[in-house]
Write a protein that holds these residues in place. Sequence first.
Motif, PDB file in Angstrom:
ATOM      1  N   SER A  28       0.823  -1.215   0.000  1.00  0.00           N
ATOM      2  CA  SER A  28       0.000   0.000   0.000  1.00  0.00           C
ATOM      3  C   SER A  28       0.855   1.262   0.000  1.00  0.00           C
ATOM      4  O   SER A  28       0.408   2.311  -0.453  1.00  0.00           O
ATOM      5  CB  SER A  28      -0.938   0.018   1.212  1.00  0.00           C
ATOM      6  N   GLY A  29       2.071   1.156   0.533  1.00  0.00           N
ATOM      7  CA  GLY A  29       2.960   2.303   0.549  1.00  0.00           C
ATOM      8  C   GLY A  29       2.813   3.184   1.771  1.00  0.00           C
ATOM      9  O   GLY A  29       3.640   4.062   2.000  1.00  0.00           O
ATOM     10  N   GLN A  30       1.790   2.981   2.561  1.00  0.00           N
ATOM     11  CA  GLN A  30       1.602   3.797   3.763  1.00  0.00           C
ATOM     12  C   GLN A  30       2.398   3.179   4.911  1.00  0.00           C
ATOM     13  O   GLN A  30       2.271   1.987   5.186  1.00  0.00           O
ATOM     14  CB  GLN A  30       0.121   3.889   4.115  1.00  0.00           C
ATOM     15  N   PRO A  31       3.217   3.992   5.592  1.00  0.00           N
ATOM     16  CA  PRO A  31       4.110   3.461   6.629  1.00  0.00           C
ATOM     17  C   PRO A  31       3.395   2.645   7.715  1.00  0.00           C
ATOM     18  O   PRO A  31       3.909   1.595   8.131  1.00  0.00           O
ATOM     19  CB  PRO A  31       4.749   4.720   7.231  1.00  0.00           C
ATOM     20  N   VAL A  32       2.236   3.101   8.163  1.00  0.00           N
ATOM     21  CA  VAL A  32       1.522   2.358   9.208  1.00  0.00           C
ATOM     22  C   VAL A  32       1.085   0.995   8.683  1.00  0.00           C
ATOM     23  O   VAL A  32       1.249  -0.028   9.366  1.00  0.00           O
ATOM     24  CB  VAL A  32       0.302   3.159   9.709  1.00  0.00           C
ATOM     25  N   PHE A  33       0.569   0.967   7.448  1.00  0.00           N
ATOM     26  CA  PHE A  33       0.132  -0.310   6.875  1.00  0.00           C
ATOM     27  C   PHE A  33       1.322  -1.227   6.572  1.00  0.00           C
ATOM     28  O   PHE A  33       1.225  -2.442   6.703  1.00  0.00           O
ATOM     29  CB  PHE A  33      -0.697  -0.091   5.615  1.00  0.00           C
ATOM     30  N   ILE A  34       2.439  -0.642   6.196  1.00  0.00           N
ATOM     31  CA  ILE A  34       3.635  -1.456   5.956  1.00  0.00           C
ATOM     32  C   ILE A  34       4.075  -2.130   7.251  1.00  0.00           C
ATOM     33  O   ILE A  34       4.358  -3.331   7.274  1.00  0.00           O
ATOM     34  CB  ILE A  34       4.779  -0.594   5.370  1.00  0.00           C
ATOM     35  N   ALA A  35       4.104  -1.350   8.329  1.00  0.00           N
ATOM     36  CA  ALA A  35       4.501  -1.921   9.625  1.00  0.00           C
ATOM     37  C   ALA A  35       3.529  -3.012  10.068  1.00  0.00           C
ATOM     38  O   ALA A  35       3.943  -4.088  10.514  1.00  0.00           O
ATOM     39  CB  ALA A  35       4.579  -0.821  10.676  1.00  0.00           C
ATOM     40  N   LEU A  36       2.225  -2.749   9.946  1.00  0.00           N
ATOM     41  CA  LEU A  36       1.229  -3.766  10.320  1.00  0.00           C
ATOM     42  C   LEU A  36       1.330  -4.992   9.414  1.00  0.00           C
ATOM     43  O   LEU A  36       1.211  -6.130   9.873  1.00  0.00           O
ATOM     44  CB  LEU A  36      -0.182  -3.178  10.257  1.00  0.00           C
ATOM     45  N   ILE A  91       1.963  -8.730  10.604  1.00  0.00           N
ATOM     46  CA  ILE A  91       0.998  -9.789  10.288  1.00  0.00           C
ATOM     47  C   ILE A  91       1.664 -10.906   9.489  1.00  0.00           C
ATOM     48  O   ILE A  91       1.312 -12.078   9.638  1.00  0.00           O
ATOM     49  CB  ILE A  91      -0.212  -9.204   9.519  1.00  0.00           C
ATOM     50  N   LEU A  92       2.647 -10.582   8.666  1.00  0.00           N
ATOM     51  CA  LEU A  92       3.323 -11.578   7.834  1.00  0.00           C
ATOM     52  C   LEU A  92       4.096 -12.592   8.688  1.00  0.00           C
ATOM     53  O   LEU A  92       4.265 -13.742   8.285  1.00  0.00           O
ATOM     54  CB  LEU A  92       4.270 -10.881   6.850  1.00  0.00           C
ATOM     55  N   VAL A  93       4.524 -12.170   9.865  1.00  0.00           N
ATOM     56  CA  VAL A  93       5.256 -13.079  10.748  1.00  0.00           C
ATOM     57  C   VAL A  93       4.362 -14.244  11.173  1.00  0.00           C
ATOM     58  O   VAL A  93       4.819 -15.388  11.249  1.00  0.00           O
ATOM     59  CB  VAL A  93       5.781 -12.313  11.985  1.00  0.00           C
TER      60      VAL A  93
END
Length: 157
Positions: free
Chosen positions: A38-46, A50-52
């Motif tokens: 998505s490119g949004q820092p908050v969504f990237i971090a989440l 979640i990928l873990v």
Amino acid sequence: MAEQRRLVNPRTSAFVVAIVLLGYLVLMGDRAITMIVSGQPVFIALGLAILVLPILGAVLVVDQLRFGVATERLARRLHDEDALPDVSHLPRRPSGRVERDAADAWFDEKQAELEAAPQDWRRWFALAQAYDLAGDRNRGRKAMRHAIELAREDPAR
């Protein structure tokens, strides 16, 4: 005592649950990737967080399936040797579980047998079963993992 028939094969149940969990993990992974791209820092971090979970879940599922297959392989070897531990003589509660005193006595017997031959995977297998009957599943799994390791080193495979 008449042998009770199982309505569901435990191996089949384990694989069905693993497949359902794998499907869930794929969906979670897809959502995580969607968030990351998505490119949004908050969504990237989440998304990374979640990928873990799917990766960890997949590793755990594979480990448990390998453990089950290895345990079944050892049980088959013992059956072929006519040395599978027999617990049919132990008294049972109405629920089908072995009575606590009998399980404890059987455990003591298997532990003494193991002390006489600590490098014999067959003794570790029996001890794992004794732990399970006594209600100590964690130690039972550790003992079974040790039996699997010893069986891998057994030249008479």
